[in-house]
Design an enzyme around this catalytic site. Sequence first.
Site, PDB file in Angstrom:
ATOM      1  N   LYS A  34       0.227   4.207  -0.321  1.00  0.00           N
ATOM      2  CA  LYS A  34      -0.426   5.407   0.234  1.00  0.00           C
ATOM      3  C   LYS A  34      -0.148   6.600  -0.694  1.00  0.00           C
ATOM      4  O   LYS A  34      -0.037   6.411  -1.900  1.00  0.00           O
ATOM      5  CB  LYS A  34       0.019   5.634   1.674  1.00  0.00           C
ATOM      6  CG  LYS A  34      -0.183   4.366   2.531  1.00  0.00           C
ATOM      7  CD  LYS A  34      -0.072   4.575   3.997  1.00  0.00           C
ATOM      8  CE  LYS A  34      -0.303   3.246   4.713  1.00  0.00           C
ATOM      9  NZ  LYS A  34      -0.280   3.357   6.159  1.00  0.00           N
ATOM     10  N   GLY A  91       2.212   2.277  10.725  1.00  0.00           N
ATOM     11  CA  GLY A  91       3.162   3.376  10.565  1.00  0.00           C
ATOM     12  C   GLY A  91       3.824   3.806  11.864  1.00  0.00           C
ATOM     13  O   GLY A  91       4.477   4.841  11.918  1.00  0.00           O
ATOM     14  N   HIS A 131      -9.593   1.007   4.625  1.00  0.00           N
ATOM     15  CA  HIS A 131      -8.340   1.231   5.354  1.00  0.00           C
ATOM     16  C   HIS A 131      -8.604   2.190   6.511  1.00  0.00           C
ATOM     17  O   HIS A 131      -9.415   3.104   6.395  1.00  0.00           O
ATOM     18  CB  HIS A 131      -7.280   1.811   4.407  1.00  0.00           C
ATOM     19  CG  HIS A 131      -5.926   1.834   5.045  1.00  0.00           C
ATOM     20  ND1 HIS A 131      -5.541   2.834   5.902  1.00  0.00           N
ATOM     21  CD2 HIS A 131      -4.883   0.967   4.974  1.00  0.00           C
ATOM     22  CE1 HIS A 131      -4.314   2.580   6.329  1.00  0.00           C
ATOM     23  NE2 HIS A 131      -3.888   1.450   5.779  1.00  0.00           N
ATOM     24  N   ASN A 157       0.879  -1.169   0.000  1.00  0.00           N
ATOM     25  CA  ASN A 157       0.000   0.000   0.000  1.00  0.00           C
ATOM     26  C   ASN A 157       0.920   1.224   0.000  1.00  0.00           C
ATOM     27  O   ASN A 157       1.465   1.582   1.042  1.00  0.00           O
ATOM     28  CB  ASN A 157      -0.885  -0.034   1.266  1.00  0.00           C
ATOM     29  CG  ASN A 157      -1.718   1.219   1.428  1.00  0.00           C
ATOM     30  OD1 ASN A 157      -1.772   2.067   0.522  1.00  0.00           O
ATOM     31  ND2 ASN A 157      -2.359   1.351   2.573  1.00  0.00           N
ATOM     32  N   GLU A 160      -7.058   4.628   7.591  1.00  0.00           N
ATOM     33  CA  GLU A 160      -6.865   6.054   7.268  1.00  0.00           C
ATOM     34  C   GLU A 160      -8.091   6.610   6.541  1.00  0.00           C
ATOM     35  O   GLU A 160      -8.462   7.763   6.742  1.00  0.00           O
ATOM     36  CB  GLU A 160      -5.572   6.233   6.445  1.00  0.00           C
ATOM     37  CG  GLU A 160      -4.347   6.062   7.333  1.00  0.00           C
ATOM     38  CD  GLU A 160      -3.111   5.515   6.648  1.00  0.00           C
ATOM     39  OE1 GLU A 160      -3.028   5.563   5.404  1.00  0.00           O
ATOM     40  OE2 GLU A 160      -2.212   5.023   7.361  1.00  0.00           O
ATOM     41  N   GLU A 186      -5.508  -5.027  10.474  1.00  0.00           N
ATOM     42  CA  GLU A 186      -4.519  -3.981  10.704  1.00  0.00           C
ATOM     43  C   GLU A 186      -4.846  -3.239  11.993  1.00  0.00           C
ATOM     44  O   GLU A 186      -5.660  -2.302  11.981  1.00  0.00           O
ATOM     45  CB  GLU A 186      -4.525  -2.981   9.540  1.00  0.00           C
ATOM     46  CG  GLU A 186      -4.228  -3.603   8.205  1.00  0.00           C
ATOM     47  CD  GLU A 186      -3.629  -2.586   7.230  1.00  0.00           C
ATOM     48  OE1 GLU A 186      -2.508  -2.828   6.774  1.00  0.00           O
ATOM     49  OE2 GLU A 186      -4.269  -1.557   6.961  1.00  0.00           O
ATOM     50  N   SER A 197       3.244  -2.082  10.346  1.00  0.00           N
ATOM     51  CA  SER A 197       4.696  -2.114  10.594  1.00  0.00           C
ATOM     52  C   SER A 197       5.320  -3.480  10.324  1.00  0.00           C
ATOM     53  O   SER A 197       6.216  -3.927  11.034  1.00  0.00           O
ATOM     54  CB  SER A 197       5.020  -1.646  12.017  1.00  0.00           C
ATOM     55  OG  SER A 197       4.563  -0.313  12.207  1.00  0.00           O
TER      56      SER A 197
HETATM   57  P1  PGA Z   1       2.647   0.280   7.641  1.00  0.00           P
HETATM   58  O1  PGA Z   1       1.202   0.465   6.993  1.00  0.00           O
HETATM   59  O2  PGA Z   1       3.222  -0.993   7.097  1.00  0.00           O
HETATM   60  O3  PGA Z   1       3.427   1.502   7.232  1.00  0.00           O
HETATM   61  O4  PGA Z   1       2.455   0.202   9.124  1.00  0.00           O
HETATM   62  C1  PGA Z   1       0.342  -0.622   6.773  1.00  0.00           C
HETATM   63  C2  PGA Z   1      -0.946  -0.146   6.178  1.00  0.00           C
HETATM   64  O5  PGA Z   1      -1.432   0.935   6.543  1.00  0.00           O
HETATM   65  O6  PGA Z   1      -1.534  -0.823   5.311  1.00  0.00           O
END
Ligand code: PGA
Length: 250
Positions: A11, A173, A95, A9, A97, A167, A212
Amino acid sequence: MRQPLVAGNWKMNGDQADASKLLDGILAGLAEVKSAELAVCPPFILIPAVASKLAGSAVKWGGQNLDIHNSGAYTGEVSGPMLKDFGCTYVIVGHSERRSYYGEGDNVVAMKFGAAQDNGLIPILCVGESLEERAENETESVIDRQLDEVIDAHGITAFANAVIAYEPVWAIGTGKTATPDMAQEVHAYIRRKLATLDAGVAAGIRLLYGGSMKPDNAAELIAQPDIDGGLIGGASLKAEDFLGIAKAAG
Ligand code: PGA
């Protein structure tokens, strides 16, 4: 046997040059990935370039979001038919976000899940609890709420052609990964829940972990019986790290 899936992803990161370099790196190392299926989800505007670069390779691509409508006066949105037109296989829906920054509730997420499938796209449905919810022991009830809306709208059989990504919001993140045991516990919960409705669907669906995930923790996570790969944010922006995770997935 579920084929592991490692999906990047990206982003809202990268320009055309970054994308091209990243994909060159991934394609160059692909031969070392034994069994995992790979996919990348770039920002919409990079999808045409990504599609032409990856066409004919084993790496699939997808969107990070889609609108619930197929076309019309929805300024700024991108639809399922448009993603399909550019060769997308997958699309991420729900997601955290999108849920927290853009106010997407469970009902909208369920509609997006349906819009994806109606257009021949495989939804990667994201679920997961916040830190406060975990602290309040609400992880399972949050997952229930997030899944039930989709199950009620589309039926359990819709999950025969979908991916679920667990997640935990607190791990995205942040550098804080769920331990393999913590992640496995929730993955097993999700699979058991689906199994109460359809054992075959539950056994076949790929459940990804996201939050992460890095090359050095991927093997242990993906080795868990109910973790079938990863949805990778930060580490998907470096070919070496993305490939490292893909290799760890087998
Ligand atoms: P990350 O994000 O690996 O940077 O923690 C995962 C995601 O949001 O899909």
